[in-house]
Scaffold this motif. Structure first.
Motif, PDB file in Angstrom:
ATOM      1  N   THR A  42       5.033  14.102 -13.052  1.00 13.18           N
ATOM      2  CA  THR A  42       3.657  14.381 -12.666  1.00 13.18           C
ATOM      3  C   THR A  42       3.242  15.800 -13.036  1.00 13.18           C
ATOM      4  OG1 THR A  42       4.381  15.022 -10.457  1.00 13.18           O
ATOM      5  CG2 THR A  42       3.707  12.727 -10.769  1.00 13.18           C
ATOM      6  N   VAL A  43       4.222  16.635 -13.410  1.00  5.03           N
ATOM      7  CA  VAL A  43       3.953  18.014 -13.793  1.00  5.03           C
ATOM      8  C   VAL A  43       4.704  18.298 -15.085  1.00  5.03           C
ATOM      9  CG1 VAL A  43       4.152  20.433 -13.077  1.00  5.03           C
ATOM     10  CG2 VAL A  43       3.736  18.673 -11.366  1.00  5.03           C
ATOM     11  N   THR A  44       4.025  18.945 -16.045  1.00  2.00           N
ATOM     12  CA  THR A  44       4.679  19.300 -17.300  1.00  2.00           C
ATOM     13  C   THR A  44       5.629  20.467 -17.082  1.00  2.00           C
ATOM     14  OG1 THR A  44       3.002  20.909 -17.965  1.00  2.00           O
ATOM     15  CG2 THR A  44       2.633  18.607 -18.610  1.00  2.00           C
ATOM     16  N   LYS A  45       6.454  20.759 -18.076  1.00  2.00           N
ATOM     17  CA  LYS A  45       7.375  21.898 -17.973  1.00  2.00           C
ATOM     18  C   LYS A  45       6.629  23.208 -17.797  1.00  2.00           C
ATOM     19  CE  LYS A  45      10.999  19.658 -20.586  1.00  2.00           C
ATOM     20  NZ  LYS A  45      11.803  19.636 -21.793  1.00  2.00           N
ATOM     21  N   GLY A  46       5.412  23.265 -18.304  1.00  2.00           N
ATOM     22  CA  GLY A  46       4.591  24.467 -18.167  1.00  2.00           C
ATOM     23  C   GLY A  46       3.857  24.552 -16.840  1.00  2.00           C
ATOM     24  N   GLY A  47       3.981  23.524 -15.983  1.00  2.00           N
ATOM     25  CA  GLY A  47       3.378  23.546 -14.657  1.00  2.00           C
ATOM     26  C   GLY A  47       2.021  22.879 -14.557  1.00  2.00           C
ATOM     27  N   ILE A  48       1.588  22.185 -15.603  1.00  2.00           N
ATOM     28  CA  ILE A  48       0.291  21.511 -15.579  1.00  2.00           C
ATOM     29  C   ILE A  48       0.460  20.142 -14.928  1.00  2.00           C
ATOM     30  CG2 ILE A  48      -1.562  20.537 -16.987  1.00  2.00           C
ATOM     31  CD1 ILE A  48      -0.831  22.689 -19.093  1.00  2.00           C
TER      32      ILE A  48
END
Length: 118
Positions: A42-48
């Motif tokens: 639900t969250v990308t590695k970059g925190g999006i």
């Protein structure tokens, strides 16, 4: 409530239900494999944070129970090709099984397309 389901934490009883306890209620037969699909990212590695539409379909699953195997032409038992704990890639579909409000999926051994290496 049985003692197996009760734990005391900081003086208060806490209900514990593990996957193992839930799976005692359901055992696959013959060449069937019961899996639990991995959760969607639900969250990308970059925190999006990803909206539901953007979340991909879950392809990986963990084997939680297996049947004894299927019968061969000569009557011998052919063992299932995966074991409990294996990370697998099942075909789409499967039969949905709900145990203690948790979703599992039942597949034939032949519907498991591959196994992830550790």
């Amino acid at each position: 409530m049985s003692p197996a389901h009760l734990m005391v934490h900081a003086g208060e009883p806490v209900m514990l239900v593990t996957a193992r306890q839930a799976l005692r209620k359901f055992l696959p037969i013959f060449g069937r494999v019961l899996v639990e699909r991995s959760a969607c990212e639900t969250v990308t590695k970059g925190g999006i944070m990803l909206p539901e539409k953007s979340q991909g379909k879950v392809l990986q699953a963990t084997v939680v129970a297996v049947g004894s195997g299927s019968k061969g032409k000569g009557g011998e038992i052919l063992p299932v090709s995966v074991k409990v704990g294996d990370k697998v890639l099942p075909e789409n579909g499967g039969t949905k099984v709900v145990l203690d409000d948790k979703d599992y999926f039942l597949f034939r051994d032949g519907d498991i397309l591959g196994k992830y290496a550790d």
